[in-house]
Design a protein around this motif. Structure first.
Motif, PDB file in Angstrom:
ATOM      1  N   SER A  67       9.824   1.127  21.176  1.00  0.00           N
ATOM      2  CA  SER A  67      10.866   2.058  21.593  1.00  0.00           C
ATOM      3  C   SER A  67      12.017   1.285  22.218  1.00  0.00           C
ATOM      4  O   SER A  67      11.990   0.057  22.338  1.00  0.00           O
ATOM      5  N   GLN A  68      13.026   1.983  22.647  1.00  0.00           N
ATOM      6  CA  GLN A  68      14.197   1.366  23.274  1.00  0.00           C
ATOM      7  C   GLN A  68      13.808   0.469  24.449  1.00  0.00           C
ATOM      8  O   GLN A  68      14.421  -0.575  24.676  1.00  0.00           O
ATOM      9  N   TYR A  69      12.770   0.847  25.208  1.00  0.00           N
ATOM     10  CA  TYR A  69      12.395   0.137  26.427  1.00  0.00           C
ATOM     11  C   TYR A  69      11.349  -0.955  26.202  1.00  0.00           C
ATOM     12  O   TYR A  69      11.002  -1.672  27.138  1.00  0.00           O
ATOM     13  N   ALA A  70      10.849  -1.096  25.000  1.00  0.00           N
ATOM     14  CA  ALA A  70       9.724  -1.997  24.762  1.00  0.00           C
ATOM     15  C   ALA A  70      10.075  -3.468  24.946  1.00  0.00           C
ATOM     16  O   ALA A  70       9.212  -4.284  25.277  1.00  0.00           O
ATOM     17  N   TYR A  71      11.342  -3.824  24.762  1.00  0.00           N
ATOM     18  CA  TYR A  71      11.698  -5.233  24.645  1.00  0.00           C
ATOM     19  C   TYR A  71      12.459  -5.769  25.862  1.00  0.00           C
ATOM     20  O   TYR A  71      13.259  -6.686  25.739  1.00  0.00           O
ATOM     21  N   TRP A  72      12.183  -5.216  27.011  1.00  0.00           N
ATOM     22  CA  TRP A  72      12.926  -5.610  28.203  1.00  0.00           C
ATOM     23  C   TRP A  72      12.751  -7.095  28.522  1.00  0.00           C
ATOM     24  O   TRP A  72      13.629  -7.704  29.153  1.00  0.00           O
ATOM     25  N   ARG A  73      11.647  -7.723  28.096  1.00  0.00           N
ATOM     26  CA  ARG A  73      11.450  -9.168  28.316  1.00  0.00           C
ATOM     27  C   ARG A  73      11.517  -9.962  27.007  1.00  0.00           C
ATOM     28  O   ARG A  73      11.241 -11.169  27.007  1.00  0.00           O
ATOM     29  N   ARG A  74      11.924  -9.276  25.928  1.00  0.00           N
ATOM     30  CA  ARG A  74      12.045  -9.913  24.603  1.00  0.00           C
ATOM     31  C   ARG A  74      13.427  -9.580  24.033  1.00  0.00           C
ATOM     32  O   ARG A  74      13.545  -8.856  23.037  1.00  0.00           O
ATOM     33  N   PRO A  75      14.468 -10.095  24.626  1.00  0.00           N
ATOM     34  CA  PRO A  75      15.824  -9.647  24.301  1.00  0.00           C
ATOM     35  C   PRO A  75      16.249  -9.894  22.865  1.00  0.00           C
ATOM     36  O   PRO A  75      17.087  -9.154  22.327  1.00  0.00           O
ATOM     37  N   HIS A  76      15.708 -10.932  22.221  1.00  0.00           N
ATOM     38  CA  HIS A  76      16.116 -11.218  20.844  1.00  0.00           C
ATOM     39  C   HIS A  76      15.769 -10.059  19.903  1.00  0.00           C
ATOM     40  O   HIS A  76      16.396  -9.911  18.853  1.00  0.00           O
ATOM     41  N   ALA A  77      14.795  -9.245  20.280  1.00  0.00           N
ATOM     42  CA  ALA A  77      14.401  -8.132  19.412  1.00  0.00           C
ATOM     43  C   ALA A  77      15.539  -7.157  19.181  1.00  0.00           C
ATOM     44  O   ALA A  77      15.652  -6.565  18.100  1.00  0.00           O
ATOM     45  N   TYR A  78      16.412  -6.993  20.179  1.00  0.00           N
ATOM     46  CA  TYR A  78      17.509  -6.038  20.035  1.00  0.00           C
ATOM     47  C   TYR A  78      18.551  -6.480  19.010  1.00  0.00           C
ATOM     48  O   TYR A  78      19.407  -5.686  18.610  1.00  0.00           O
ATOM     49  N   LEU A  79      18.474  -7.716  18.554  1.00  0.00           N
ATOM     50  CA  LEU A  79      19.382  -8.189  17.515  1.00  0.00           C
ATOM     51  C   LEU A  79      18.919  -7.758  16.129  1.00  0.00           C
ATOM     52  O   LEU A  79      19.686  -7.849  15.165  1.00  0.00           O
TER      53      LEU A  79
END
Length: 247
Positions: free
Chosen positions: A173-185
């Motif tokens: 979800s939108q909040y899943a990657y708070w410590r994996r920022p590259h995922a939002y790319l």
């Protein structure tokens, strides 16, 4: 058209049920033999021991649901008898309903126990990508997510359980990657989250470009260094339970 008729394709490649959230939801549903899952999507977090009826307004999502009992319907008008199910569940779907009070009243009408997982828009801790890169996402969520107290009152909730998001949360979800920022790319990750998918690309593109630059220069790592040692963060996700208590 339901939003997931437009963005549901490929949903299963990113959104994998997280066993830790599954355990919390499963405990709230313990003892229920018949369950209706409202806004069922692809069937995440449905209890394996129960007879589950999946309800969703999206043909795309129902087609991806593996169950045998599937009904196309909206939360606000469930085609079931009063008290037909031991329990009703709804996981991260209330913000898509047109009338959350009517939908919660329907949950109470058709079941003897209700389990609702949702996000509290009044929670103080904000996700960094929303606060510092894409505040438009927060505006969208605030416009459609009911206040936690309002939802709890309408549901008649007797229990509220906090669920901090683990750093390796598998449900993308939108909040899943708070410590994996590259995922939002990754566009696949963004499109599996309805706030991203519903925000115009002209708005998202410069924010993603700025994030890519910050990651490349190390600016992101310096700015958010405190997050890198945290195992989980409470971003305001709550499980509400109402009606008969778990067995």
């Amino acid at each position: 058209m339901p939003v997931y008729d437009r963005i549901g394709a490929g949903y299963n490649t990113v959104r994998h049920p997280d066993p830790r959230l599954g355990a919390v939801i499963g405990a709230a549903l313990a003892g229920a033999r018949t369950v209706v899952n409202i806004g069922a999507g692809t069937g995440a977090y449905e209890p394996e021991w129960a007879e589950v009826t999946a309800v969703d307004p999206s043909d795309v999502m129902l087609a991806a649901h593996p169950g045998a009992r599937k009904v196309r319907a909206f939360a606000e008008e469930l085609p079931f008898e009063d008290g037909q199910f031991d329990a009703a569940m709804a996981v991260m779907t209330i913000h898509h309903w047109t009338d959350f009070r009517r939908g919660l009243a329907e949950m109470r009408r058709v079941s003897r126990r209700q389990v609702l997982f949702l996000w509290d828009p009044g929670h103080d801790e904000q996700l960094w990508i929303v606060r510092d890169y894409l505040p438009e996402l927060r505006a969208l969520d605030l416009a459609r997510c009911p206040a936690l107290d309002d939802a709890a009152e309408a549901l008649g909730a007797h229990t509220r359980t906090a669920f901090p998001i683990p750093h390796d949360f598998t449900d993308g979800s939108q909040y899943a990657y708070w410590r994996r920022p590259h995922a939002y790319l990754d566009s696949r990750v963004r499109l599996a989250s309805s706030p991203f998918a519903q925000t115009p690309w002209e708005t998202v593109r410069p924010a993603v470009a700025r994030l890519a630059d910050d990651l490349a220069t190390g600016a992101w790592q310096r700015r958010y260094a405190d997050l890198l040692d945290r195992e989980s963060v409470d971003y305001g996700f709550r499980l509400l339970t109402a009606g008969e208590p778990p067995a």
